[in-house]
Design a protein around this motif. Structure first.
Motif, short mmCIF file in Angstrom:
data_model
loop_
_atom_site.label_atom_id
_atom_site.label_comp_id
_atom_site.label_asym_id
_atom_site.label_seq_id
_atom_site.Cartn_x
_atom_site.Cartn_y
_atom_site.Cartn_z
N PRO A 188 59.46 2.42 89.42
CA PRO A 188 60.19 3.30 88.91
C PRO A 188 61.68 3.38 89.27
O PRO A 188 61.06 4.82 89.48
CB PRO A 188 59.60 3.53 86.95
N ILE A 189 63.01 3.59 88.95
CA ILE A 189 63.58 4.90 89.17
C ILE A 189 64.01 5.80 88.35
O ILE A 189 64.05 4.83 87.15
CB ILE A 189 64.79 4.51 90.40
N ASP A 190 64.35 6.98 88.53
CA ASP A 190 65.04 7.08 87.08
C ASP A 190 66.77 7.88 88.23
O ASP A 190 66.40 8.56 88.96
CB ASP A 190 63.95 9.53 87.72
N SER A 191 66.94 8.72 87.01
CA SER A 191 68.39 8.88 87.18
C SER A 191 68.23 10.53 88.10
O SER A 191 67.86 11.16 87.05
CB SER A 191 69.00 9.06 85.34
N GLN A 192 69.14 10.58 88.46
CA GLN A 192 69.54 11.93 89.60
C GLN A 192 70.99 12.34 88.50
O GLN A 192 71.50 13.11 89.49
CB GLN A 192 69.52 11.86 90.42
N GLN A 222 71.03 10.42 80.07
CA GLN A 222 70.60 10.97 78.54
C GLN A 222 69.73 9.51 78.41
O GLN A 222 68.90 9.88 77.13
CB GLN A 222 71.55 10.99 78.43
N PHE A 223 69.30 8.19 78.36
CA PHE A 223 69.40 6.95 78.40
C PHE A 223 67.84 7.33 78.42
O PHE A 223 67.13 7.06 77.64
CB PHE A 223 69.77 6.01 78.92
N GLN A 224 67.35 8.21 79.64
CA GLN A 224 65.88 8.32 80.03
C GLN A 224 65.05 9.57 79.06
O GLN A 224 64.17 9.57 78.77
CB GLN A 224 65.42 8.34 81.48
N LEU A 225 66.20 10.23 79.37
CA LEU A 225 66.08 11.61 78.32
C LEU A 225 65.77 11.01 76.61
O LEU A 225 64.55 11.62 76.01
CB LEU A 225 66.98 12.88 78.04
N ASN A 226 66.05 10.41 76.53
CA ASN A 226 66.45 9.90 75.05
C ASN A 226 64.81 8.80 74.55
O ASN A 226 64.08 9.05 73.64
CB ASN A 226 67.63 8.54 74.72
N TRP B 253 76.88 6.45 91.53
CA TRP B 253 76.04 4.64 90.64
C TRP B 253 76.40 4.65 88.77
O TRP B 253 77.18 4.43 87.85
CB TRP B 253 74.83 4.75 91.49
N GLU B 254 75.94 6.22 88.25
CA GLU B 254 75.95 5.81 86.70
C GLU B 254 77.04 5.77 86.80
O GLU B 254 78.14 6.76 85.89
CB GLU B 254 75.46 7.48 86.13
N GLU B 255 78.19 7.24 87.42
CA GLU B 255 80.01 7.56 86.81
C GLU B 255 80.82 6.12 86.58
O GLU B 255 81.29 5.90 85.98
CB GLU B 255 80.07 9.11 87.65
N THR B 256 80.16 5.17 87.90
CA THR B 256 80.61 4.44 87.97
C THR B 256 80.14 2.71 87.07
O THR B 256 82.01 2.30 85.87
CB THR B 256 80.10 3.10 89.53
N ILE B 257 79.23 2.86 86.49
CA ILE B 257 79.33 2.28 85.57
C ILE B 257 79.42 2.89 84.24
O ILE B 257 80.23 1.60 83.48
CB ILE B 257 76.99 1.96 85.68
N ALA B 280 69.00 -2.54 82.11
CA ALA B 280 69.24 -3.57 81.98
C ALA B 280 69.88 -2.82 80.46
O ALA B 280 70.44 -3.39 80.33
CB ALA B 280 68.23 -5.01 82.08
N ALA B 281 68.49 -2.40 79.56
CA ALA B 281 68.75 -1.39 78.55
C ALA B 281 69.75 -0.79 79.11
O ALA B 281 70.49 -0.87 77.18
CB ALA B 281 66.96 -1.63 77.79
N TRP B 282 70.14 -0.09 79.42
CA TRP B 282 70.88 1.19 79.58
C TRP B 282 72.18 0.86 79.60
O TRP B 282 72.74 0.70 78.36
CB TRP B 282 70.21 1.58 80.14
N ILE B 283 72.16 -0.15 80.34
CA ILE B 283 73.75 -0.66 80.54
C ILE B 283 74.14 -1.69 78.80
O ILE B 283 75.89 -1.40 78.54
CB ILE B 283 73.69 -1.59 81.57
N SER B 284 73.38 -2.04 78.60
CA SER B 284 74.16 -3.07 77.79
C SER B 284 73.94 -1.98 76.12
O SER B 284 74.85 -2.52 75.09
CB SER B 284 72.09 -3.75 76.60
N SER B 285 73.19 -0.62 76.28
CA SER B 285 73.62 -0.09 75.38
C SER B 285 74.80 0.64 75.51
O SER B 285 75.61 1.22 74.05
CB SER B 285 72.65 0.89 74.92
N ILE B 286 75.30 0.45 76.41
CA ILE B 286 77.28 1.28 76.67
C ILE B 286 77.91 0.88 76.79
O ILE B 286 78.96 0.98 77.12
CB ILE B 286 76.84 2.74 77.29
N ARG B 287 77.55 -0.61 77.05
CA ARG B 287 78.83 -1.68 77.23
C ARG B 287 79.25 -2.80 76.18
O ARG B 287 78.09 -2.97 75.35
CB ARG B 287 79.21 -2.82 78.48
N SER B 288 80.24 -3.05 76.17
CA SER B 288 80.21 -4.28 74.90
C SER B 288 79.16 -5.37 75.16
O SER B 288 78.90 -6.16 74.12
CB SER B 288 81.56 -4.59 74.97
N GLU B 289 79.37 -6.37 76.54
CA GLU B 289 78.22 -6.99 76.34
C GLU B 289 77.00 -6.47 76.65
O GLU B 289 77.33 -5.76 77.32
CB GLU B 289 78.78 -8.07 77.74
N SER B 290 75.56 -7.65 76.66
CA SER B 290 74.53 -7.03 77.15
C SER B 290 74.74 -7.43 78.74
O SER B 290 74.91 -7.98 78.86
CB SER B 290 74.02 -7.92 75.85
#
Lengths: 619, 353
Positions: A188-192, A222-226, B253-257, B280-290
């Motif tokens: 699995p990959i982790d946030s950096q 934060q998602f992973q921290l959560n 990449w995180e900022e972009t998403i 996928a769960a992360w992106i679903s949680s922050i965006r309007s569409e799943s």
């Protein structure tokens, strides 16, 4: 390190088994170049038709990218159908090799593992010669992801029924990790996620400080921290449920109450340390062993004259008078039974601790004692009864000694206290995980306020407003340099040189002949400033040789690429990347044209002078 | 003592005792299994062997030999399969292989070029393209199984709907490759490229850039300095999304998403990673569409593994022909033997000199 098998033999076997074209991943650039070079000594030419096909493709590529026309590897490629592909080469050369591979002209490409992601062309076979790679001066094992990335290049869609991974040993190999990497599921990959100064400035430009935390909460970090927090919260719920089972007590926070009570008790008893370690049966007896009490010793009866504590251990001691009339000292534990008989004894302050009359009275009483006397039953509290005197003094401060919940509290306290501590620990961890990113963000805010890029109300100052446009590594150093006027009136070549040395973060050794005094002194100043900022930002390497290369490339607009290459030991791919990176930094300075027109102009000049020859071939 | 009797005696010893014998005689003996230990001990020089025999006899006296019944349970685990040893002196090792190991001929069978077939998209490719009209999509499939096809079709749809497409890659080199590729597909006037210092055809409906550049654009858009038609942006494709875990650049990449405009759809192309569902769960949680996850581990071209000995001998790498996923592995006995020989040669003190 090269593979144990000679590259020519390797290719011979692959050809024989129809396993070509192949990508051979080697440990280092040098191993790749040497592998190609070794073909010169062991003749294994390809048929002339293939050679001419290669020449055709190459001619086509040269027309597009003139810089590869004189590439020293071209004869080898034409004669043997093999090529090297690594970061030391120019991008145009790499594109040419990729194109040759796509056209099916090559039998083998020797590439480095480090650039597996950049190798965007498939082959029938992938040759793996190592299970570990050098990373930041460490040798680390390849991860499953990395091995699958390598192996993934094997087998071309539409051109192969089947692809192959061929493992061949080199000193850096162990079969286990490779087999595992080929068969196992990827990691699995982790946030950096890291907070950087440009990030803080840009976010505060667009949003007020109150809206930052929700934005940070949207990060994958934060998602992973959560998710970790969730695990802790389940644990916390569990602990709280266990605490619930103790039910209501007299006081609201009985654990804390009991805790302070028992602490106070301990502290009090510390002053009278002597009661501390008595076994319960002894301390139960002590209350009765007052002067005049008759006791049974091992052989006969005696009357207590005095109770005291031994000097050394603080053990409870008795002075007794025995029927023989002798006055003896005994430890309290020597008393086998307490007799239900007390005689009048008038105490005295020194030996024999009572008046002579009392002494005489005691002796006569002892002589008249019958053989059997009634023993006093003494109830021993297994939990260790409190010293009655102590309890009395604590009564004023604590309700506990008389509280109806007291036995329950006393029984449950050790377990409950453990649970309570666990609860605190978990709550703290959860809070830390929740606010970690925000905390890091605030630290950066403080630094930016200190340097005057942000107002105390976290709004951008005029300095911050342009500083946010510098969105590269070492941004704090660069903006500070600009504010200090370090770049004012500087020559274009010097500016580019300084930026190059800030941008270059590779410590691969290189040398460059010919350095300039101006560059040395400027870099010296930059180094000082970088050092003074080192508490807030990792200082760059600030290498003089790379600065000198870039400086020369701009200062001599007629200098051909090949001559620049020959003046240094750096690989041309590295120089290309250095220049490209410097261009990127310069373009960021150019972006400041509305606030720093002078600097932007110098940057523009430097960019124009830089973009020539090889650097103009690709966007 | 002849070699054969020595071999027999050694075979009767426990591994622990063998290691004790090998100590100071065999370099890195602790890495070896029983059979290799015996082989290495037997191949010592005559003087060393004489020394070994005295040590052995003293050991045998101290630990009288207990004849051990052969263990049959071991054969179930092919991992512990004893090496096929050519030395006749060794007693035959009990082995119950589950299945005979594959032969080299069988491994190399079927090499060749398939006849050209009319291209038909796989189900998952079609699913990805369809999903993209309403949802964000993560594509986590093995390298070379056709992610680019999905990207191109999605772009085609976006352009048809008069929407702009941004395609980002982690490396400039990949950007250039994609520029060539997309220019061939859509025509050179339809594709532009943005780099740190250059803009080629920035008005084109398809823009290629590195992820950092896109992040900077999104920053500028957030602070109101739009110099891009972000409101017409219909699709953002992030290639090599596994860079999310890059130590230095992953944050980009995180900022972009996070800052991706709500009306634009996201398409993340990634190599096989362990937790695409989490992303996928992360992106679903922050965006309007799943966010819809499409993943599979089946390669479009079968992959097999072979071992090539430095002597030039090729052998199958695994006992099975195809590479099994997630079910452990069993190396081919021939590969084990060849690799053991290789290690022995490179580790022996003579070659170190």
């Amino acid at each position: 390190m090269p593979p144990a098998i000679h590259p020519v033999d390797l290719l011979r076997v692959l050809r024989h088994q129809r396993l070509t074209p192949a990508i051979v991943f080697l440990t280092s650039r040098r191993a790749c170049d040497e592998a190609i070079g070794s073909f010169e000594h062991r003749q294994l030419p390809i048929p002339p038709t293939r050679s001419s096909a290669i020449t055709d493709v190459l001619d086509h590529m040269i027309a597009e990218y003139p810089s590869i026309a004189d590439h020293p590897l071209i004869p080898t490629v034409q004669r043997y159908g093999v090529a090297a592909h690594h970061a030391g080469h120019l991008p145009s050369w790499k594109i040419a090799v990729e194109e040759l591979m796509r056209q099916g002209c090559l039998d083998a490409v020797f590439a480095t593992t480090t650039l597996a992601a950049g190798v965007d062309f498939p082959a029938r076979t992938v040759v793996i010669t190592q299970s570990s790679v050098r990373k930041d001066r460490d040798i680390v094992e390849l991860t499953v992801n990395e091995i699958q990335q390598l192996a993934g290049r094997g087998g071309r869609r539409g051109k192969d029924y089947v692809g192959f991974v061929v493992v061949t040993p080199s000193p850096y190999i162990d079969l286990g990790p490779i087999a595992n990497g080929l068969t196992n599921h990827p990691e699995p990959i982790d946030s950096q996620f890291v907070v950087s100064y440009p990030m803080v400035l840009n976010l505060l430009k667009a949003h007020s400080i109150d809206h930052i935390q929700p934005i940070l909460e949207k990060s994958f970090a934060q998602f992973q921290l959560n998710q970790r927090t969730d695990a802790y919260e389940t644990k916390l719920d569990d602990v709280e449920a266990q605490l619930e089972t103790y039910g209501q007590r007299e006081c609201a926070d009985w654990i804390a109450q009991w805790q302070s009570f028992s602490l106070a008790k301990k502290r009090r008893s510390h002053h009278r340390r002597k009661t501390q370690h008595d076994p319960p049966e002894i301390s139960a007896q002590l209350a009765f062993l007052t002067p005049g009490r008759a006791v049974e010793l091992s052989k006969d009866y005696a009357i207590v004259l005095r109770q005291y504590r031994s000097r050394g251990q603080g053990a409870p001691m008795l002075t007794v008078i025995r029927s023989s009339g002798r006055i003896v000292e005994y430890p309290a534990s020597a008393v086998t039974a307490v007799i239900d008989e007390v005689i009048d004894v008038t105490e005295a302050r020194r030996f024999p601790w009572c008046t002579p009359q009392s002494l005489e009275h005691a002796v006569t009483t002892l002589e008249q004692f019958p053989a059997r006397l009634r023993r006093l039953p003494i109830r021993v509290d297994p939990n260790g009864a409190d010293n009655p005197i102590l309890t009395e003094t604590l009564m004023d401060e604590f309700p506990c000694p008389t509280c109806p919940s007291r036995p329950a509290c006393q029984k449950d306290h050790p377990q409950a206290l453990k649970l309570r501590q666990e609860e605190h620990r978990l709550t703290k961890t959860i809070h830390a995980l929740r606010t970690e990113l925000w905390h890091r963000f605030q630290q950066h805010i403080e630094v930016l306020q200190k340097f005057g890029y942000l107002t105390p109300a976290c709004q951008l100052t005029s300095e911050g407003d342009w500083a946010r446009l510098i969105r590269i590594n070492h941004s704090l150093l660069i903006t500070e340099l600009i504010r200090m006027g370090a770049f004012e009136g500087i020559s274009a070549s010097l500016l580019a040189g300084v930026l190059a040395s800030i941008a270059h973060d590779d410590d691969r050794p290189a040398s460059f002949a010919g350095r300039q005094q101006a560059l040395i002194s400027t870099l010296g100043q930059v180094r000082k400033i970088a050092h003074s900022l080192s508490a807030y930002e990792e200082p760059p390497l600030l290498r003089l040789d790379v600065a000198a290369i870039v400086d020369r490339w701009i200062a001599e607009p007629t200098l051909p690429w090949s001559e620049l290459i020959h003046a240094t030991t750096m690989a041309e791919g590295d120089i290309y990347r250095l220049l490209a990176r410097t261009l990127e930094y310069l373009s960021q300075l150019h972006g400041l044209r509305s606030t720093h027109p002078g600097l932007a102009d110098i940057a523009r000049d430097a960019m124009d002078l830089m973009r020539r020859d090889v650097l103009q071939e690709l966007p | 003592m002849t070699n054969d009797t020595l071999a027999n005696q050694l075979a009767g010893l426990s591994v622990r005792l063998l290691h004790r014998l090998a100590k100071n005689r065999v370099p890195r003996h602790f890495r070896m299994g029983k059979n290799r230990l015996i082989q290495t001990l037997l191949s010592l020089s005559p003087e060393q062997q004489a020394d070994l025999e005295t040590h052995l006899s003293s050991l045998l006296q101290a630990h009288p030999r207990v004849p051990q019944p052969p263990k049959h349970g071991k054969g179930d685990k092919p991992k512990h399969e004893p090496n096929v040893v050519s030395r006749p002196a060794l007693p035959p090792q009990p082995s119950v292989p589950a299945k005979p190991a594959i032969s080299l001929q069988a491994l190399l069978e079927g090499i060749g070029v398939p006849p050209p077939q009319s291209f038909k998209p796989d189900d998952w490719q079609q699913e990805a393209i369809d999903r993209l009209t309403t949802n964000d999509v993560i594509l986590s499939v093995p390298t070379g199984s056709g992610k680019t096809y999905v990207a191109i079709e999605a772009m085609r749809r976006a352009i048809k709907a008069d929407r702009m497409v941004i395609y980002t890659s982690p490396l400039k080199a990949l950007s250039n490759t994609k520029l060539t590729e997309f220019s061939q597909t859509f025509g050179a006037d339809q594709v532009g490229i943005l780099t740190g210092d250059r803009r080629d055809n920035p008005q084109a409906p398809i823009l290629i850039m590195t992820t950092e550049i896109l992040r900077n654009l999104l920053y500028d858009a957030a602070s109101g300095e739009i110099d891009m038609r972000l409101d017409t942006l219909g699709l953002i494709i992030l290639d090599e999304s596994q860079f999310l875990a890059d130590r230095e650049r992953g944050v980009v990449w995180e900022e972009t998403i996070i800052f991706c405009p709500a009306q634009a759809r996201l398409l993340l192309l990634s190599a096989s990673i362990g937790n695409p569902d989490e992303i996928a769960a992360w992106i679903s949680s922050i965006r309007s569409e799943s966010c819809h996850l499409i993943q599979h581990r089946n390669r479009s071209v079968l992959l097999r593994a072979a071992y090539l000995d430095p002597g030039g001998k090729l052998a199958p790498f695994f006992r099975t022909r195809d590479i099994a996923r997630g079910r452990g592995f069993a190396l081919h006995p021939e590969t084990k033997r060849l690799f053991a020989n290789y290690e022995e040669q490179t580790l022996s003190p003579r070659s170190k000199r």
